[in-house]
Design an enzyme around this catalytic site. Structure first.
Site, short mmCIF file in Angstrom:
data_model
loop_
_atom_site.label_atom_id
_atom_site.label_comp_id
_atom_site.label_asym_id
_atom_site.label_seq_id
_atom_site.Cartn_x
_atom_site.Cartn_y
_atom_site.Cartn_z
CG HIS A 1 -62.06 76.45 31.27
ND1 HIS A 1 -62.79 77.03 31.27
CD2 HIS A 1 -61.85 75.58 29.88
CE1 HIS A 1 -63.15 77.55 30.09
NE2 HIS A 1 -62.57 76.94 29.36
CG HIS B 1 -62.02 82.14 30.16
ND1 HIS B 1 -61.66 81.90 31.90
CD2 HIS B 1 -62.87 81.84 30.27
CE1 HIS B 1 -62.88 80.66 31.86
NE2 HIS B 1 -63.01 80.91 30.81
NE ARG C 1 -59.13 90.64 17.41
CZ ARG C 1 -59.49 89.94 16.23
NH1 ARG C 1 -60.69 89.99 16.16
NH2 ARG C 1 -58.76 89.59 15.44
CE1 TYR D 1 -51.15 80.11 12.94
CE2 TYR D 1 -50.03 81.84 11.28
CZ TYR D 1 -51.08 80.72 12.13
OH TYR D 1 -52.48 81.14 12.46
#
Ligand SMILES: NC(=O)C1=CN([C@@H]2O[C@H](COP(=O)(O)OP(=O)(O)OC[C@H]3O[C@@H](n4cnc5c(N)ncnc54)[C@H](OP(=O)(O)O)[C@@H]3O)[C@@H](O)[C@H]2O)C=CC1
Ligand SMILES: O=C1O[C@H](COP(=O)(O)O)[C@@H](O)[C@H](O)[C@H]1O
Length: 502
Positions: free
Chosen positions: A183, A245, A336, A379
């Site tokens: 997902h 993931h 991590r 950013y």
């Protein structure tokens, strides 16, 4: 191979429709797509499970988590539920599947469908994946139309079990028919990685060992395994989020430029970079397990009754990684992840090399941050002259925070909405391919064996609600990540202290 989008008359069958995933994610995502006009009002949705549920109970259950329901679109809930029905049936014998097939055929006949289109979603524990897939193939498959099968992680527990699962599924469904969900690939910022990297020349040009000093992918959750300890004990954080993931995010971040936006072109590049990953070194890891919070209000991992007293289950891990290719040789990469930390946040941090010395003292590195959640943002920390009378640089940022850039009413699909839509459209780009899966297990299995061996390492304790193990900071510094003093970067509003900085 290009796959055509499904059309107006599609049957979507959710197996395990009585379960947690179906209730929290699958049905709310189907509703979300319907609400936004991304699913036609002519489809049929069938929930299938063993539990005895009346039609009303089923509908109440699946609609409990529908989102963005306002007075103006309340009618959509009833319209969607009218498309849904429930079949109670077993997973391991044929009767339920026959009934299911009859229902699908009846709908297809009434709708004048010549080439049936059927999407099966297995929201089921892995122990029944193959049984259900075999019965679908035997009793609910269509040879004249098209079938798509969505399966959920875990795709095995290690390399061996993953291969075994794949060997059982491969004779039943082709790779084109299979959609393996991770997902994270449906999250907006993860989908944006390809665009950010390959549609901006200034990023493309600097995206390599010549300019990048370190890469970090960080996953933090502010909650522990509360209530799921028994389940988590055999999994651990590495298997839970890193092998799948975070590795998916890392491959998108480090792959070469695909020849096109075609799903297979993207997946080919992900596979290529995975082949260049160095083995995960067992002496280049930091492992932790959370203990009670400092104020004693939150339990430690071992306080869970369903967990063995002496469990060495890893709830925090930081892994040093390397990629041996021309682009990345020598660039330290840290992945991590941890549970029961101070905050919930998932982000990518790329620190660039320092500029040449001489002109400025104490100039900080540029750092590109891509925040996956919460509240998507990209950013870039840049150095800029402090405005006004000062003549020294300080860190500020080029900032794209989605919530201030895009209207609140602008729909950004959630991960499951995005992925089910992709499957409907026949787009495999954001699903895990068989060779990718195999390589990910190849990379992680030796490390998991080491961690889980009888004499495996003892994880370092860290307090619930803290920043993680104490050794994290030195570990990150050793991997090329610079921490700057607190207060040298403020966000979003700054009144610089210019005294002594003239
Ligand atoms: N829940 C979540 O948020 C997430 C789940 N997943 C994955 O999705 C899949 C489904 O998860 P989830 O919904 O939580 O699982 P559940 O335990 O809720 O199981 C789903 C349904 O499967 C049936 N079922 C449960 N246990 C068994 C069993 N031993 N044998 C046969 N049938 C069984 C039950 O339906 P019935 O008895 O009525 O047939 C149950 O309602 C899993 O692979 C999970 O790892 C992935 C990401 C997140
Ligand atoms: O797959 C899993 O992911 C969740 C985190 O997903 P997110 O979308 O909430 O970031 C994690 O909590 C869970 O342990 C793991 O199994």
């Amino acid at each position: 191979m290009s796959v055509e989008p499904f059309g107006k008359h599609v049957t979507i069958v959710v197996f395990g429709a009585s379960g947690d995933l179906a209730k929290k994610k699958t049905f709310p995502a189907l509703f979300g797509l319907f609400r936004e006009g991304e699913l036609p009002s002519t489809i049929k949705v069938i929930g299938y499970a063993r539990s005895k549920l009346s039609d009303a109970e089923f509908k109440e259950r699946i609609s409990a988590n529908f989102k963005n329901v306002k007075d103006s679109n309340k009618h959509k809930v009833d319209e969607f539920l009218n498309l849904c029905s429930y079949i109670q049936g077993p997973y391991d014998t044929e009767e339920g599947y026959k009934k299911l097939n009859e229902e699908m055929e009846k709908y297809e006949k009434e709708s004048g469908v010549e080439k049936p289109e059927r999407l099966f979603y297995l929201a089921l524990p892995p122990s029944v994946f193959v049984t259900v897939a075999s019965h679908i193939k035997e009793h609910a498959y269509t040879k004249t139309g098209e079938v798509r099968l969505i399966v959920e992680k875990p795709f095995g527990n290690d390399l061996e079990s993953s291969r075994k699962l794949q060997e059982s599924l491969a004779p039943l469904f082709t790779e084109e028919e299979l959609y393996r969900i991770d997902h994270y690939l449906g999250k907006e910022m993860v989908k944006n990685l390809v665009f950010l990297r390959f549609s901006n020349e200034f990023l493309s040009a600097s995206w390599n060992k010549n300019h990048i000093r370190s890469i970090q992918i960080s996953f933090k959750e502010a909650f522990g395994t509360e209530g799921r300890g028994g389940y988590f004990d055999d999994i651990g954080i590495v298997r839970d989020v890193m092998q799948n993931h975070l590795l998916q995010v890392l491959t998108l971040l480090t792959m070469e430029r695909p020849v096109s936006i075609d799903p297979e072109a993207i997946r080919d590049e992900k596979v290529k970079v995975l082949k260049a990953f160095g083995e995960l070194k067992t002496d280049d890891i930091l492992l932790g397990q959370y203990t009670k919070s400092e104020d004693g209000s939150k339990p430690g991992y071992l306080d869970d009754d369903t967990v063995k007293n002496d469990s060495k289950c890893v709830t925090y891990a930081a892994l040093g990684m390397q990629i041996h290719n021309e682009r990345w040789e020598g660039v330290p990469i840290v992945m991590r992840a941890g549970k029961a930390l101070k905050e919930s946040k998932v982000e990518i941090r790329i620190q660039f090399k320092e500029v040449a010395k001489g002109m400025f003292n104490d100039i900080q590195r540029n750092e590109l941050v891509m925040r996956i959640q919460p509240s998507e943002a990209v950013y870039m920390k840049i150095n800029s002259k402090i405005p006004g009378i000062s003549a020294v640089p300080s860190v500020t940022d080029l900032d794209l925070t989605y919530s201030s850039r895009y209207s609140k009413d602008f729909w950004i699909p959630e991960a499951y909405e995005s992925l089910i839509r992709d499957c409907y459209l026949g787009n495999h780009a954001n699903f895990v391919r068989d060779d990718e899966l195999d390589l990910s297990w190849k990379l992680f299995t030796p490390l998991l064996k080491h961690i889980e061996s009888k004499d495996g390492p003892t994880p370092e304790p860290y307090a619930y609600g803290s920043n993680g193990p104490k050794n994290l900071r030195p570990f990150l510094s050793a991997h090329g990540y610079n921490f700057y003093d607190e207060g040298t970067y403020e966000w979003p509003l700054t009144t610089p202290n210019v005294k002594g900085k003239m």
